[in-house]
Design a protein around this motif. Structure first.
Motif: not given
Ligand code: BTN
Length: 236
Positions: A78-84, A89-105
């Motif tokens: 689920s994290c990966l789908v949201v990240r991708d 949409l054009g956002v850089d540096n989008v990462e997945v933070k184990w276990p359940n978050d998505v981070y930008i920069n």
């Protein structure tokens, strides 16, 4: 696999609580989505508060046993789908933070809460900061939103429909073992190389996060030993 069935609420206590209450009457892949939650839930009994109408909040009901059986990987997926999707949409540096978050920069943009009764059902609850501009100062690290990163407002309905479509396709390939969740997660793993604190046998240790292993556990190295951490055992 059937299609997604979406139920929209202007307001509800929590989309995940709604699915839990109605689980016997709803089919696999039902989505509950809302503009406002009066009792939104975060992980570890925290509250999830979001101003009305600004952000994306929804939960997906999973009743498919092949998927439920691999629920630890489902949260990573689920994290990966949201990240991708956010990256598309054009956002850089989008990462997945184990276990359940998505981070930008380094700032949280999405939190995911998995609940359920194995083997009957799993509910994936997803909250994404979409158009929120300001965040109060209760956070150790101020969250961000997709609109803050892109410098423009995002049309919520179109955002949601695109994301749900990707979610459905990813769940289908996950079910047939065609989604390499662990490899993908490690490509965008925010914690890799970072210092984390974790609890083993009641003792708090600190170490360096290395990667996520094939079971979805975080491998942490501390004083020459490697530990497998399950979600809930770690503090950042
Ligand atoms: C977290 O980061 O602690 C997880 C937050 C999960 C929030 C979402 S919003 C939709 C769904 N309904 C809830 O009550 N919680 C999840």
């Amino acid at each position: 696999m059937q299609k997604l069935n979406v139920i929209h609420f202007e307001e509800i206590d929590s989309t995940s609580s709604y699915l839990k209450r109605e689980v016997d009457n709803l089919s696999n892949l039902t989505i509950a989505e809302t503009d406002y939650q009066s009792a939104g839930k975060g992980r570890e009994n925290r509250k999830w508060y979001s101003p009305k109408g600004e952000n994306a909040m929804f939960s997906i009901l999973i009743k498919d046993i092949d998927i439920i059986n691999r629920f630890p990987l489902l949260s990573l997926l689920s994290c990966l789908v949201v990240r991708d999707y956010i990256e598309s949409l054009g956002v850089d540096n989008v990462e997945v933070k184990w276990p359940n978050d998505v981070y930008i920069n380094g700032h949280k943009v999405c939190g995911i809460l998995l609940e359920g009764r194995i083997p009957d059902y799993v509910i994936i609850g997803i909250g994404i900061n979409l158009n929120q501009k300001e965040f109060n100062d209760e956070y150790r690290i101020v969250p961000t939103s997709v609109s803050n990163e892109l410098g423009r407002n995002i049309e919520k309905q179109a955002f949601l429909e695109g994301l749900w479509n990707n979610m459905l396709n990813s769940i289908i390939s996950f079910k047939s073992n065609q989604y390499d969740v662990i490899n993908e997660f490690n490509k965008y793993n925010y914690l890799e190389g970072r210092e984390v604190n974790f609890v083993i046998d009641g003792k708090t240790l600190s170490g360096r996060a290395i990667r996520v292993n094939e079971n979805g556990y975080l491998i942490v190295e501390s004083e020459g030993s490697q530990y497998e951490i399950m979600s809930g055992e770690i503090n950042y």
